[in-house]
Design a protein around this motif. Structure first.
Motif, PDB file in Angstrom:
ATOM      1  N   VAL A 211       0.837  -1.290  -0.535  1.00 47.79           N
ATOM      2  CA  VAL A 211       0.327   0.219   0.036  1.00 47.79           C
ATOM      3  C   VAL A 211       0.105   1.145   0.413  1.00 47.79           C
ATOM      4  O   VAL A 211       0.242   2.455  -0.489  1.00 47.79           O
ATOM      5  CB  VAL A 211      -1.533  -0.215   1.066  1.00 47.79           C
ATOM      6  CG1 VAL A 211      -0.150   0.104   2.566  1.00 47.79           C
ATOM      7  CG2 VAL A 211      -2.097   1.204   1.039  1.00 47.79           C
ATOM      8  N   ASP A 212       1.918   1.540   1.164  1.00 52.54           N
ATOM      9  CA  ASP A 212       3.015   2.269   0.530  1.00 52.54           C
ATOM     10  C   ASP A 212       2.932   2.425  -0.707  1.00 52.54           C
ATOM     11  O   ASP A 212       4.136   3.640  -0.942  1.00 52.54           O
ATOM     12  CB  ASP A 212       4.075   2.176   1.644  1.00 52.54           C
ATOM     13  CG  ASP A 212       3.404   2.435   3.076  1.00 52.54           C
ATOM     14  OD1 ASP A 212       2.568   3.179   3.600  1.00 52.54           O
ATOM     15  OD2 ASP A 212       4.640   1.949   3.901  1.00 52.54           O
ATOM     16  N   ALA A 213       3.574   1.803  -1.748  1.00 55.03           N
ATOM     17  CA  ALA A 213       4.330   1.567  -2.564  1.00 55.03           C
ATOM     18  C   ALA A 213       3.301   2.480  -4.001  1.00 55.03           C
ATOM     19  O   ALA A 213       3.789   3.574  -4.942  1.00 55.03           O
ATOM     20  CB  ALA A 213       4.440   0.844  -3.439  1.00 55.03           C
ATOM     21  N   VAL A 214       2.175   1.916  -3.498  1.00 54.15           N
ATOM     22  CA  VAL A 214       1.037   2.963  -4.698  1.00 54.15           C
ATOM     23  C   VAL A 214       0.566   4.033  -3.518  1.00 54.15           C
ATOM     24  O   VAL A 214       1.029   5.382  -4.813  1.00 54.15           O
ATOM     25  CB  VAL A 214      -0.816   2.232  -4.191  1.00 54.15           C
ATOM     26  CG1 VAL A 214      -2.036   2.919  -4.829  1.00 54.15           C
ATOM     27  CG2 VAL A 214      -0.045   0.904  -4.651  1.00 54.15           C
ATOM     28  N   LEU A 215       0.557   4.162  -2.440  1.00 48.81           N
ATOM     29  CA  LEU A 215       0.791   5.613  -2.018  1.00 48.81           C
ATOM     30  C   LEU A 215       2.407   6.542  -2.867  1.00 48.81           C
ATOM     31  O   LEU A 215       1.303   8.128  -2.726  1.00 48.81           O
ATOM     32  CB  LEU A 215       0.365   5.811  -0.784  1.00 48.81           C
ATOM     33  CG  LEU A 215      -0.928   4.930  -0.189  1.00 48.81           C
ATOM     34  CD1 LEU A 215      -1.064   4.922   1.785  1.00 48.81           C
ATOM     35  CD2 LEU A 215      -2.025   6.200  -0.516  1.00 48.81           C
ATOM     36  N   ALA A 216       3.123   6.360  -2.402  1.00 44.60           N
ATOM     37  CA  ALA A 216       4.362   6.933  -2.856  1.00 44.60           C
ATOM     38  C   ALA A 216       3.891   7.293  -4.518  1.00 44.60           C
ATOM     39  O   ALA A 216       4.231   8.272  -5.061  1.00 44.60           O
ATOM     40  CB  ALA A 216       5.480   5.876  -3.275  1.00 44.60           C
ATOM     41  N   SER A 217       3.113   6.771  -5.101  1.00 45.69           N
ATOM     42  CA  SER A 217       3.461   6.994  -6.778  1.00 45.69           C
ATOM     43  C   SER A 217       2.812   8.006  -6.970  1.00 45.69           C
ATOM     44  O   SER A 217       2.459   8.937  -7.486  1.00 45.69           O
ATOM     45  CB  SER A 217       2.654   5.819  -7.670  1.00 45.69           C
ATOM     46  OG  SER A 217       2.839   6.150  -9.055  1.00 45.69           O
ATOM     47  N   GLY A 218       1.119   8.426  -5.493  1.00 49.20           N
ATOM     48  CA  GLY A 218       0.479   9.265  -6.437  1.00 49.20           C
ATOM     49  C   GLY A 218       0.793  10.003  -4.679  1.00 49.20           C
ATOM     50  O   GLY A 218      -0.197  10.983  -4.868  1.00 49.20           O
ATOM     51  N   CYS A 219       1.466  10.241  -3.999  1.00 47.42           N
ATOM     52  CA  CYS A 219       2.128  11.559  -3.333  1.00 47.42           C
ATOM     53  C   CYS A 219       2.371  13.088  -3.647  1.00 47.42           C
ATOM     54  O   CYS A 219       3.333  12.797  -4.113  1.00 47.42           O
ATOM     55  CB  CYS A 219       3.505  11.064  -2.291  1.00 47.42           C
ATOM     56  SG  CYS A 219       3.735  12.177  -0.977  1.00 47.42           S
ATOM     57  N   LEU A 220       1.456  13.886  -4.170  1.00 45.84           N
ATOM     58  CA  LEU A 220       1.842  14.975  -4.493  1.00 45.84           C
ATOM     59  C   LEU A 220       2.131  16.117  -3.723  1.00 45.84           C
ATOM     60  O   LEU A 220       1.896  16.000  -2.033  1.00 45.84           O
ATOM     61  CB  LEU A 220       0.650  15.320  -4.876  1.00 45.84           C
ATOM     62  CG  LEU A 220      -0.398  15.146  -6.339  1.00 45.84           C
ATOM     63  CD1 LEU A 220      -1.831  16.124  -5.845  1.00 45.84           C
ATOM     64  CD2 LEU A 220       0.248  15.075  -7.079  1.00 45.84           C
ATOM     65  N   PRO A 221       3.177  16.306  -3.640  1.00 44.33           N
ATOM     66  CA  PRO A 221       4.128  17.001  -2.364  1.00 44.33           C
ATOM     67  C   PRO A 221       3.324  18.341  -1.876  1.00 44.33           C
ATOM     68  O   PRO A 221       3.764  18.684  -0.900  1.00 44.33           O
ATOM     69  CB  PRO A 221       6.006  17.391  -3.291  1.00 44.33           C
ATOM     70  CG  PRO A 221       5.353  17.279  -5.261  1.00 44.33           C
ATOM     71  CD  PRO A 221       4.113  16.681  -4.638  1.00 44.33           C
ATOM     72  N   PHE A 222       2.554  18.807  -2.340  1.00 43.58           N
ATOM     73  CA  PHE A 222       1.782  19.902  -1.540  1.00 43.58           C
ATOM     74  C   PHE A 222       0.775  19.969  -1.063  1.00 43.58           C
ATOM     75  O   PHE A 222      -0.120  20.301  -0.225  1.00 43.58           O
ATOM     76  CB  PHE A 222       1.469  21.127  -2.931  1.00 43.58           C
ATOM     77  CG  PHE A 222       2.579  21.455  -2.999  1.00 43.58           C
ATOM     78  CD1 PHE A 222       3.027  22.791  -3.265  1.00 43.58           C
ATOM     79  CD2 PHE A 222       3.126  21.136  -4.868  1.00 43.58           C
ATOM     80  CE1 PHE A 222       4.442  22.848  -3.463  1.00 43.58           C
ATOM     81  CE2 PHE A 222       3.642  21.711  -5.787  1.00 43.58           C
ATOM     82  CZ  PHE A 222       4.447  22.787  -5.066  1.00 43.58           C
ATOM     83  N   MET A 223      -0.059  18.052  -0.716  1.00 47.05           N
ATOM     84  CA  MET A 223      -0.847  17.341  -0.290  1.00 47.05           C
ATOM     85  C   MET A 223      -0.442  16.390   0.674  1.00 47.05           C
ATOM     86  O   MET A 223      -1.171  16.746   1.167  1.00 47.05           O
ATOM     87  CB  MET A 223      -1.604  16.781  -1.343  1.00 47.05           C
ATOM     88  CG  MET A 223      -2.454  18.261  -2.008  1.00 47.05           C
ATOM     89  SD  MET A 223      -3.142  17.423  -2.978  1.00 47.05           S
ATOM     90  CE  MET A 223      -4.761  17.036  -1.832  1.00 47.05           C
ATOM     91  N   PHE A 224       0.401  15.800   0.359  1.00 47.64           N
ATOM     92  CA  PHE A 224       1.139  14.884   1.019  1.00 47.64           C
ATOM     93  C   PHE A 224       2.138  14.751   1.832  1.00 47.64           C
ATOM     94  O   PHE A 224       3.397  15.108   0.925  1.00 47.64           O
ATOM     95  CB  PHE A 224       0.663  13.485   0.499  1.00 47.64           C
ATOM     96  CG  PHE A 224      -0.591  13.225   0.302  1.00 47.64           C
ATOM     97  CD1 PHE A 224      -2.211  13.359   1.318  1.00 47.64           C
ATOM     98  CD2 PHE A 224      -1.301  13.253  -0.730  1.00 47.64           C
ATOM     99  CE1 PHE A 224      -3.124  12.612   0.566  1.00 47.64           C
ATOM    100  CE2 PHE A 224      -2.329  12.949  -1.306  1.00 47.64           C
ATOM    101  CZ  PHE A 224      -3.364  13.018  -0.282  1.00 47.64           C
ATOM    102  N   GLN A 225       2.602  14.423   3.190  1.00 42.10           N
ATOM    103  CA  GLN A 225       4.133  14.477   3.405  1.00 42.10           C
ATOM    104  C   GLN A 225       4.567  13.058   2.127  1.00 42.10           C
ATOM    105  O   GLN A 225       3.611  12.134   1.780  1.00 42.10           O
ATOM    106  CB  GLN A 225       4.368  13.381   5.019  1.00 42.10           C
ATOM    107  CG  GLN A 225       4.202  14.740   5.801  1.00 42.10           C
ATOM    108  CD  GLN A 225       4.053  14.162   7.436  1.00 42.10           C
ATOM    109  OE1 GLN A 225       5.281  13.151   7.079  1.00 42.10           O
ATOM    110  NE2 GLN A 225       3.213  15.340   8.323  1.00 42.10           N
ATOM    111  N   ALA A 226       6.499  12.755   2.374  1.00 38.14           N
ATOM    112  CA  ALA A 226       6.044  11.600   1.583  1.00 38.14           C
ATOM    113  C   ALA A 226       6.663  10.425   2.128  1.00 38.14           C
ATOM    114  O   ALA A 226       6.762  10.224   2.774  1.00 38.14           O
ATOM    115  CB  ALA A 226       8.046  12.473   1.164  1.00 38.14           C
ATOM    116  N   VAL A 227       6.330   9.415   1.073  1.00 35.79           N
ATOM    117  CA  VAL A 227       6.326   8.181   1.605  1.00 35.79           C
ATOM    118  C   VAL A 227       7.521   7.509   2.057  1.00 35.79           C
ATOM    119  O   VAL A 227       8.257   7.887   0.405  1.00 35.79           O
ATOM    120  CB  VAL A 227       5.207   7.480   0.551  1.00 35.79           C
ATOM    121  CG1 VAL A 227       5.340   6.170   1.217  1.00 35.79           C
ATOM    122  CG2 VAL A 227       4.443   8.114   1.220  1.00 35.79           C
TER     123      VAL A 227
END
Length: 379
Positions: A211-227
């Motif tokens: 799940v972390d890999a999928v969230l990393a792929s969609g981690c917009l840096p202005f909205m979410f902390q880096a995974v």
């Protein structure tokens, strides 16, 4: 040039941006085939999918996949995806692994229903007036205006110190990632994320998908902390590959790649408002890596066309595209955060219509030729 694309190009940009040879047969040197022995979907023709990211606009891709799954003549070998495309890809692979085509359709529907349900309890909602006039954007929503201002002034480490991401729970409720990691999973997954420190792309395959890999792929840096994964931090994969084509070239036997576009390649009108300018900057940057790969592929295609002897060393590839630039181009950037169920299902229906038209026009050409003129479309 006839538009056919080289499957194995003479050069490609790897994780560090260096050029390496693409050979007609076998894996890229030094890259292990973790998917050997993986069972394939039964179909007359197999294609590889390349799925773009784009927030809620990923529901368009849901519609495309939903329609393709209904056609048992076509199957999927590999899927390269980013951001919302990565979520679609993971859900699709899980559904196929546990329930075949019907399982995949149900899993995708369940995922998007959960996304919309989670958003229904949040502040980012269309206003009553927007609903009456069918405005898909959130730009007149006071909550969106405040949220947009907050993301410009503060980082997610400040306004979201607990790092809450509702998509984590949605994915955990929808996908059993162990099913994807098993050898029996019928498709090969390649999900891209951007290493924050090195600026290189990391491609997660079935063997290390979480799940972390999928969230990393969609981690917009202005909205979410880096995974953080294995001591490295990742942002949205769109910065380095939206989607990346090279994993499909290295690791899949099928010569057909079907790109599902979300971000318009071209806009006829000049953006003038601040949000329009920022949106166009994001579209250009997120499409740039795909454009570079297509330029390299086009170059090798030309080499094959001009030198018959290279046909034994380089492989020709067929590239296809399903898009709705005429629709997506009219949607504002704020609509990417609009997970209202009516909007989601409208995008899904649009994707189904475009996929149906593509199948009618192009199925017989699969495995024979490209249905995209790469020069006209990408160069």
């Amino acid at each position: 040039m006839d538009g056919n694309i080289a499957a194995k190009t003479a050069a490609k940009h790897d994780h560090g941006g260096n050029a390496h040879a693409f050979h007609a047969h076998g894996q890229h040197h030094g890259h292990a085939d973790h998917n050997a022995g993986r069972h394939s979907m039964q179909a007359d023709k197999r294609v590889n999918l390349a799925l773009q990211g784009g927030g809620a606009h990923g529901a368009f891709t849901w519609g495309v996949l939903d329609r393709l799954l209904e056609d048992e003549r076509i199957g999927f070998e590999g899927i390269s995806a980013t951001s919302a495309g990565a979520m679609n890809a993971a859900v699709l692979a899980y559904g196929l692994a546990v329930g075949g085509r019907d399982g995949a359709k149900k899993a995708l529907a369940s995922f998007w229903r959960r996304v919309s349900h989670a958003a229904a309890f949040g502040p980012l909602q269309p206003t009553p007036l927007d609903r009456v006039f069918g405005n898909r954007s959130l730009e007149s929503s006071p909550a969106f205006v405040l949220f947009d201002l907050m993301t410009r002034l503060f980082s997610p480490y400040q306004f979201n110190p607990l790092n809450f991401n509702p998509l984590r729970q949605v994915l955990e409720q929808t996908v059993d990632f162990e099913a994807i990691r098993r050898v029996e999973c019928p498709v090969k997954l390649f999900l891209s994320a951007t290493n924050v420190r090195s600026g290189k792309v990391r491609v997660f395959d079935n063997t290390d998908l979480t799940v972390d890999a999928v969230l990393a792929s969609g981690c917009l840096p202005f909205m979410f902390q880096a995974v953080e994964i294995d001591g490295e931090c990742y942002w949205d994969g769109g910065y380095m590959g939206n989607p990346a084509i090279f994993p499909l070239i290295y690791n899949c036997e099928s010569a057909d790649v079907l790109i599902v576009h979300i971000n318009p390649l071209e806009r006829k009108e000049l953006p003038r408002h601040a949000t329009e300018i920022m949106n166009r900057i994001n579209e250009i940057s997120f499409n740039s890596s795909l454009m570079r790969e297509m330029r390299a592929i086009s170059f090798v295609t030309r080499l094959i066309d001009e030198n018959e002897g290279l046909g034994n060393q380089l492989r020709r590839m067929m590239v296809h595209s399903i898009a709705a630039d005429d629709v997506m181009g009219k949607l504002g950037v704020a609509s990417k955060l609009n997970a209202d169920w009516e909007f989601i299902t409208w995008l899904k229906d649009t994707g189904r219509e475009r996929a149906d038209a593509w199948l009618t026009q192009n199925f017989d050409r699969l495995g024979r030729e490209s249905t995209v003129d790469i020069c006209a479309r990408y160069l």
